[in-house]
Each structure stands twice: as structure tokens, then as C-alpha cells.
Scaffold this active site. Structure first.
Site, mmCIF file in Angstrom:
data_model
loop_
_atom_site.group_PDB
_atom_site.id
_atom_site.type_symbol
_atom_site.label_atom_id
_atom_site.label_comp_id
_atom_site.label_asym_id
_atom_site.label_seq_id
_atom_site.Cartn_x
_atom_site.Cartn_y
_atom_site.Cartn_z
ATOM 1 C CB SER A 79 62.980 92.226 -21.835
ATOM 2 O OG SER A 79 63.121 93.373 -21.047
ATOM 3 C CE1 TYR A 94 61.949 89.249 -17.383
ATOM 4 C CE2 TYR A 94 62.775 91.489 -17.688
ATOM 5 C CZ TYR A 94 61.934 90.457 -18.066
ATOM 6 O OH TYR A 94 61.085 90.621 -19.135
ATOM 7 C CE LYS A 101 61.904 87.421 -20.590
ATOM 8 N NZ LYS A 101 60.899 86.540 -21.196
HETATM 9 N N1 LIG Z 1 55.226 93.517 -19.161
HETATM 10 C C1 LIG Z 1 56.432 93.985 -19.419
HETATM 11 O O1 LIG Z 1 56.761 95.098 -19.015
HETATM 12 C C2 LIG Z 1 57.399 93.190 -20.251
HETATM 13 C C3 LIG Z 1 58.476 93.851 -20.875
HETATM 14 C C4 LIG Z 1 59.374 93.111 -21.628
HETATM 15 C C5 LIG Z 1 59.214 91.742 -21.754
HETATM 16 N N2 LIG Z 1 58.172 91.129 -21.133
HETATM 17 C C6 LIG Z 1 58.031 89.681 -21.259
HETATM 18 O O2 LIG Z 1 56.777 89.399 -21.856
HETATM 19 C C7 LIG Z 1 56.273 88.161 -21.356
HETATM 20 C C8 LIG Z 1 54.862 88.353 -20.855
HETATM 21 O O3 LIG Z 1 54.868 89.365 -19.866
HETATM 22 P P1 LIG Z 1 53.538 89.830 -19.136
HETATM 23 O O4 LIG Z 1 53.714 91.249 -18.787
HETATM 24 O O5 LIG Z 1 52.348 89.408 -19.894
HETATM 25 O O6 LIG Z 1 53.687 88.980 -17.798
HETATM 26 P P2 LIG Z 1 52.592 88.142 -16.985
HETATM 27 O O7 LIG Z 1 53.219 87.732 -15.715
HETATM 28 O O8 LIG Z 1 51.300 88.880 -16.936
HETATM 29 O O9 LIG Z 1 52.400 86.874 -17.932
HETATM 30 C C9 LIG Z 1 53.243 85.765 -17.886
HETATM 31 C C10 LIG Z 1 52.355 84.542 -17.836
HETATM 32 O O10 LIG Z 1 53.178 83.377 -17.812
HETATM 33 C C11 LIG Z 1 52.673 82.502 -16.833
HETATM 34 N N3 LIG Z 1 53.787 81.668 -16.381
HETATM 35 C C12 LIG Z 1 54.881 82.036 -15.658
HETATM 36 N N4 LIG Z 1 55.666 80.975 -15.422
HETATM 37 C C13 LIG Z 1 55.077 79.917 -16.036
HETATM 38 C C14 LIG Z 1 55.423 78.541 -16.161
HETATM 39 N N5 LIG Z 1 56.510 78.029 -15.591
HETATM 40 N N6 LIG Z 1 54.587 77.738 -16.876
HETATM 41 C C15 LIG Z 1 53.453 78.227 -17.449
HETATM 42 N N7 LIG Z 1 53.086 79.522 -17.351
HETATM 43 C C16 LIG Z 1 53.885 80.348 -16.644
HETATM 44 C C17 LIG Z 1 52.093 83.382 -15.740
HETATM 45 O O11 LIG Z 1 51.122 82.733 -14.954
HETATM 46 C C18 LIG Z 1 51.481 84.500 -16.578
HETATM 47 O O12 LIG Z 1 50.139 84.202 -16.937
HETATM 48 C C19 LIG Z 1 57.271 87.686 -20.303
HETATM 49 O O13 LIG Z 1 58.143 86.767 -20.901
HETATM 50 C C20 LIG Z 1 58.005 88.961 -19.929
HETATM 51 O O14 LIG Z 1 59.299 88.680 -19.471
HETATM 52 C C21 LIG Z 1 57.253 91.817 -20.399
#
Ligand SMILES: NC(=O)c1ccc[n+]([C@@H]2O[C@H](COP(=O)([O-])OP(=O)(O)OC[C@H]3O[C@@H](n4cnc5c(N)ncnc54)[C@H](O)[C@@H]3O)[C@@H](O)[C@H]2O)c1
Length: 340
Positions: free
Chosen positions: A127, A151, A155
Site C-alpha cells: 500500500s 495498518y 504492510k
Molecule cells: N482498497 C484499497 O484502497 C487498498 C489500497 C492499498 C492496498 N490495499 C490492499 O489490497 C488488498 C485487497 O484490498 P480490498 O480493497 O480488495 O479489500 P477487501 O476487504 O475488499 O478484500 C480483502 C478480502 O480478504 C478477505 N480476508 C480478510 N482477512 C482474511 C483472512 N484472515 N483469511 C481469508 N480471507 C480474509 C476479506 O473477506 C476480503 O474478501 C488488501 O491487502 C489491502 O490491504 C487496498
């Protein structure tokens, strides 16, 4: 033989769009998700949108090494994309242990099971929040890292763990992608962002205000050192993020070891500019009020996206209007998200 990619968090926002992109390019796709922040219905929609089913989907917690090992035993996994994590900055301040447990503990569990099954190729969700309160934008991959909340620290910790693992296992291939602000939705209107509870990110919140599900947007601070005082972010269409992951998988074998890339557009947009663009795309008013800054938030995060362009000959293709149009289409067609 098509490659099999295991996607953790594949039912989530970015994961579901990436599954569609992988299926569309002929990959076999196995999903592991415990649905703590997603609906299993997203899995049906992935198949519908892609016109092809997932190879398998497991309701499994990535921290559960035994269950994860069974998944690796059942499939010949060629590469892993690790999305599963908690991602809300404010929530991480309130629940740090859960964030370290899932984000760092989950990554360690995954790495040990990958190791046991000789899987050496990984794309990791990092991130832009690792850069913290950046003094100079745009941010390159060499900009200093100084995360300002739990958070973001999870990362950065995962990146460091991955670098140590790569130093030890010299045939390991890891790409850590530091996404800026993924928004938007698949243009077919079936897949989008549907977080549980109150959205932590601005775009799904704005979309829920536009559709009448929430009264008004809270803008966290208008006294940042930015042109209109509101936070500036580099919004990137989730379809570009998904495509970026498919391209990353194709480039895993370029080199061994740990490589870090920004995934952004290079264009900064303030919260008020985003609100105006969304109002334009939706034809709806977006009432908002300015409230105090949120702990852990920073003024401006914009990517220098040139490294990925040079390494993969690939750039993002979709602009802010497309991000708002597609997010609005999903919200309008699915006012209650994936809930029926
Ligand atoms: N959306 C953003 O703004 C953003 C920005 C930078 C990084 N990220 C990273 O990208 C990744 C995906 O983000 P997103 O926006 O799709 O989030 P999201 O919450 O929609 O997706 C994450 C998924 O992981 C699943 N999950 C969480 N903990 C779990 C566990 N212990 N076991 C199995 N599944 C689990 C959740 O149910 C969800 O479906 C994450 O790692 C997030 O930190 C997101």
C-alpha cells in the site's frame, strides 16, 4: 497447461476484479477467503462476469495453516496473489492486534505453506500508506517509508518479511505492489466495492450517499496544505489494478528476489474534486460536511508510476470520469451491494 493462480481475498473488492481478469486470460483460479469483509455472492458474479467458473473457492482463513495446506495439496499452484488482509486505517488504530494478526500472521502462515509446497512465486498487496506523511510527491519506490498507523505498519512489516525470505530462499520471486487508491468497478455493473459496515474509503461512501443509503459525506479535514485544503490521492481504476496484477504474474519470472512497484496513475485528485466528478457522473447531489481530520490520514499521496511502465511496458488506461461512472453503475444497479 494453463497456470493455476491462488488468490487469497479473492471475493474482496480488488480480488474479485483480479479473478475476472485472470479468468479472461485463461488462468485457472483458486480463491481462499473467509468473507470477513466480502460476500460469497461475489464469487458467483466473478463467474458470470468472466463467463467461466473459478476452479475452486474455499471459505478458509489464511491464518489456518492446516486448511491452507489442504488447498495447496488439492491444486498444483503456480503462483499466489495475496490480497487477504484488513485494510481500514481508522479501524487499525482501534484494533491493532487484529491487524497484525491477520495481515502479518496471515502472510507468515501463507509463506510457510507455500514453502512446504515448493511454491515460490508471489504477488503481494502492499500500500502507498507505507510512505506515510510524504514530504515530496510524486512518490517513487525509493521515497522514504514512514507509516503513520498500524495498518500501514503491517504492510511495511510484510514487505520486510518478504525481503528476508527472498534473501534466504534465492529462487523465490516476489512482487510487492504498493497500490495508491483503487476505486471504480467492473463496467458490466455486476462487480464492485461492497465493504461490510460503514465504508472507510471515500469512493464507496460517496456512492452510497449518491444512491440515498447514507445522508452525507464527512470530509475529514479541509486544512491540509493542498490546493483546496482536502486530502489529495492518486485514484486508480480497479480494472487497471486487476490488469496490473495479471501483468505482474506474467513478469514474476523476470528476476528472482523481492521487487517493489508503485501501482498508481501519477495524477492527484482532492476529495472535493472527487465529489464533483462523482456528482457529474451520477447526476446526483453529494451533500457533505467538513469534520476533523482522521487520525493517521496524510495530506497528499501521488505515485510516480514510471518504474512499472519501464519494467512491464504497461500503464493505467482509465481516467477519473471512468472510475466515477463505473462505481456509480455498480451502486445504482446494486443499491444494497451484494445483499439481495
Ligand atoms: N482498497 C484499497 O484502497 C487498498 C489500497 C492499498 C492496498 N490495499 C490492499 O489490497 C488488498 C485487497 O484490498 P480490498 O480493497 O480488495 O479489500 P477487501 O476487504 O475488499 O478484500 C480483502 C478480502 O480478504 C478477505 N480476508 C480478510 N482477512 C482474511 C483472512 N484472515 N483469511 C481469508 N480471507 C480474509 C476479506 O473477506 C476480503 O474478501 C488488501 O491487502 C489491502 O490491504 C487496498
Amino acid at each position: 497447461m494453463p497456470e493455476t493462480v491462488l488468490v487469497t481475498g479473492g471475493a474482496g473488492f480488488i480480488g474479485s476484479h483480479t479473478c475476472v481478469e485472470l479468468l479472461a486470460h485463461g488462468y485457472e483460479v483458486v480463491v481462499v477467503d473467509n468473507h470477513v469483509n466480502s460476500s460469497p455472492r461475489a464469487l458467483e458474479r466473478i463467474a458470470k462476469t468472466a463467463g467461466r467458473p473459478l476452479t475452486a473457492a474455499y471459505d478458509t482463513d489464511v491464518r489456518d495453516r492446516g486448511a491452507l495446506a489442504e488447498v495447496f495439496a488439492a491444486h498444483r499452484v503456480d503462483a499466489v496473489i495475496h490480497f487477504a488482509a484488513h485494510k481500514a486505517v481508522g479501524d487499525s488504530v482501534a484494533r491493532p492486534v487484529e491487524y497484525y494478526d491477520t495481515n502479518v500472521g496471515g502472510t507468515c502462515a501463507l509463506l510457510s505453506v507455500m514453502h512446504e509446497h515448493d511454491v515460490r512465486r508471489l504477488v503481494f498487496s502492499s500500500s502507498c500508506s507505507v510512505y506515510g506523511d510524504a514530504q515530496n510527491v510524486p512518490l517513487t519506490e525509493h521515497s522514504p517509508v514512514a507509516p503513520t498507523n498500524p495498518y500501514a505498519r503491517t504492510k511495511l512489516m510484510c514487505e520486510r518479511i518478504l525481503a528476508d525470505v527472498c534473501a534466504h530462499l534465492t529462487d523465490m520471486k516476489v512482487l510487492a505492489l504498493r497500490y495508491f487508491n483503487p476505486v471504480g468497478a467492473h463496467p458490466d455493473g455486476l462487480l464492485g466495492e461492497d465493504p461490510h459496515g460503514v465504508p472507510d474509503n471515500v469512493m464507496p461512501y460517496v456512492a452510497q450517499v449518491a444512491v440515498g443509503r447514507r445522508e452525507r459525506l464527512s470530509v475529514f479535514g479541509d486544512d491540509y496544505p493542498t490546493p483546496d485544503g482536502t486530502g489529495v490521492r492518486d485514484y486508480i481504476h480497479v480494472m487497471d489494478v486487476a490488469e496490473g496484477h495479471r501483468v505482474a504474474v506474467e513478469h514474476l519470472d523476470d528476476d528472482t528476489g523481492m521487487r517493489v512497484f508503485n501501482l498508481g496513475t501519477g495524477t492527484g485528485t482532492s476529495v472535493l474534486e472527487l465529489v464533483a466528478a462523482f456528482a457529474e457522473a451520477s447526476g446526483r447531489d453529494i451533500p457533505y460536511r467538513v469534520v476533523d481530520r482522521r487520525p493517521g490520514d496524510v495530506a497528499e499521496l501521488v505515485a510516480d508510476a514510471s518504474a512499472v511502465a519501464a519494467a512491464w511496458n504497461w500503464t493505467t488506461a482509465r481516467d477519473l470520469a471512468a472510475m466515477c461512472r463505473d462505481a456509480w453503475r455498480f451502486q445504482e444497479l446494486n443499491p444494497r451491494g451484494y445483499a439481495r
